[in-house]
Design an enzyme around this catalytic site. Structure first.
Site, PDB file in Angstrom:
ATOM      1  N   LYS A 129       0.843  -1.180   0.000  1.00  0.00           N
ATOM      2  CA  LYS A 129       0.000   0.000   0.000  1.00  0.00           C
ATOM      3  C   LYS A 129       0.892   1.249   0.000  1.00  0.00           C
ATOM      4  O   LYS A 129       1.799   1.379   0.824  1.00  0.00           O
ATOM      5  CB  LYS A 129      -0.923   0.005   1.220  1.00  0.00           C
ATOM      6  N   ASP A 165      -0.223  -0.540  -4.707  1.00  0.00           N
ATOM      7  CA  ASP A 165      -1.567   0.046  -4.777  1.00  0.00           C
ATOM      8  C   ASP A 165      -1.538   1.404  -4.105  1.00  0.00           C
ATOM      9  O   ASP A 165      -1.343   1.502  -2.892  1.00  0.00           O
ATOM     10  CB  ASP A 165      -2.572  -0.877  -4.080  1.00  0.00           C
ATOM     11  N   GLU A 200      -1.628  -0.230  -9.088  1.00  0.00           N
ATOM     12  CA  GLU A 200      -3.084  -0.181  -8.941  1.00  0.00           C
ATOM     13  C   GLU A 200      -3.549   1.211  -8.536  1.00  0.00           C
ATOM     14  O   GLU A 200      -2.994   1.820  -7.632  1.00  0.00           O
ATOM     15  CB  GLU A 200      -3.503  -1.213  -7.893  1.00  0.00           C
ATOM     16  N   ASP A 243      -9.040   0.216  -9.935  1.00  0.00           N
ATOM     17  CA  ASP A 243      -9.811  -0.413  -8.857  1.00  0.00           C
ATOM     18  C   ASP A 243     -11.001   0.461  -8.490  1.00  0.00           C
ATOM     19  O   ASP A 243     -12.121   0.243  -8.944  1.00  0.00           O
ATOM     20  CB  ASP A 243      -8.914  -0.663  -7.649  1.00  0.00           C
ATOM     21  N   LYS A 266     -14.500  -6.052  -7.173  1.00  0.00           N
ATOM     22  CA  LYS A 266     -14.802  -6.420  -5.788  1.00  0.00           C
ATOM     23  C   LYS A 266     -16.310  -6.618  -5.648  1.00  0.00           C
ATOM     24  O   LYS A 266     -17.095  -5.782  -6.129  1.00  0.00           O
ATOM     25  CB  LYS A 266     -14.330  -5.336  -4.818  1.00  0.00           C
TER      26      LYS A 266
END
Length: 371
Positions: free
Chosen positions: A163, A191, A218, A243, A267
């Protein structure tokens, strides 16, 4: 078959270590577990994990949406008829993906239990291999995240997801430290969770971290800047994944048209459950984009749902459903022989919930009679 009652439980699920992304820190994850009981005696389980930063939902809004709008819309609907379930939910309430996902997942669980088949079989049949998970590393100082990365490798992980997005200078130092700690044989993906915001910053950051061998980047820019992906594309050969920018079929169609990303992270919580994500994965396949199934850090219930879909769809090339390994306590029983997850052929989701764990983690509950 019809639904005669439903239990809605709000859980606070504790994490082993805090989960820190560009826009929030979590010490516990909120979860809404839904149990649908039918007139045949079957019980189906579903889960919503809302994220106000992505879908605009909260625990309170999910409970209100399910109790006040979605369940009433399903009165006298056979829960095995998933097309009709979604038609009626969408007519009752737009958006609210996590709330709809909870009911969608519970209905798939019921369908599988009624048929005596696992959900992946109902979706077309599974691949022979077990899905693999990546270790998700929160935003931490470089030396701490490097230590966590090395520990993850010692536990059996072969893929790491970092992250980033809180501080550009520190982001580069984090990636460098992790690569130095784990060597060249471990796969790393990153991400930014929209944290780099604009195209100029994203271009600079991608160029800075590419030398460290990154599988993909991402959501480097703001979710609502779909044109930004098109402007970013000519300036990098890196694999780019969208995303937060992909929730609806319209979002995905725009990215396919612009040829601006290489992958999309779908998701269940964003798009409303297994059925909508199955459709999106096929749409992505037709548009030439590979798919990852990700999560909001969910328990075994929604994680299993995502894995069943991933096993059955040929265009889903990656899974990041690592919530159960991040929790110190949770109600489900998915088994993770790292770096894999063991998805069984038991009927439905194949997940058994521990009543004691449910009681231990529940902060509020309500029962609804739907007859």
């Amino acid at each position: 078959m019809r639904i005669v009652s439903a239990d809605i439980r709000v859980l606070e699920v504790p994490l082993r270590v805090p989960f820190i992304v560009s826009y929030a820190r979590y010490d516990v994850m909120p979860s809404v577990i839904v149990s649908l009981r039918t007139d045949s005696g079957l019980v189906g389980y579903g889960e919503a994990v809302p994220d106000e930063h992505v879908t605009g939902e909260t625990v309170e809004s999910v409970v209100a949406a399910i109790a006040g709008h979605l369940l009433p819309a399903l009165r006298d609907t056979d829960p095995r008829n998933l097309n009709l379930v979604h038609e009626r939910m969408d007519r009752a309430l737009v958006a609210n993906g996590a709330a709809k996902a909870a009911l969608d997942i519970a209905c798939w669980d019921l369908l599988g239990k009624h048929a005596g088949m696992p959900v992946h079989a109902l979706l077309g049949g599974r691949r022979p291999e077990q899905p693999m998970i990546a270790k998700v590393l929160s935003i931490l100082p470089p030396e701490r995240v490097a230590a966590q990365a090395a520990e993850a490798v010692s536990q059996g992980f072969t893929h790491l997801k970092m992250k980033l997005g809180s501080d550009t200078e520190q982001d580069v130092a984090r990636v460098a430290a992790v690569r130095a700690a784990v060597g060249d044989g471990i796969r790393i993906r990153v991400d930014a969770n929209q944290g780099w915001r604009d195209v100029a910053t994203a271009r600079r950051m991608i160029a800075a971290i590419e030398p460290f061998g990154i599988d993909w980047i991402e959501q480097p820019i703001a979710a609502d800047d779909l044109d930004g992906f098109r402007r970013l594309r000519p300036h990098t050969n890196a694999v780019i994944m969208a995303d937060e920018a992909v929730i609806t079929a319209g979002d995905l169609a725009r990215l396919v048209r612009d040829e601006s990303v290489d992958m999309v992270n779908l998701k269940l919580m964003k798009s409303g459950g297994i059925l909508p994500c199955q459709r999106l994965a096929t749409q992505a396949e037709l548009g030439g984009l590979a798919v990852q199934i990700g999560s909001m850090l969910e328990t075994s219930v929604s994680s299993a749902a995502g894995y069943h879909l991933a096993l059955a769809h040929p265009n889903i090339v990656s899974t990041e459903l690592s919530g159960p390994v991040a929790f110190s306590d949770e109600p489900g029983d998915l088994h993770f022989p790292l770096p894999y997850v063991d998805i069984t052929d038991r009927p439905g989701l194949g997940v058994t919930l521990d009543p004691a764990a449910l009681d231990r983690l529940t902060v509020s509950a309500k029962e609804l009679i739907t007859e």
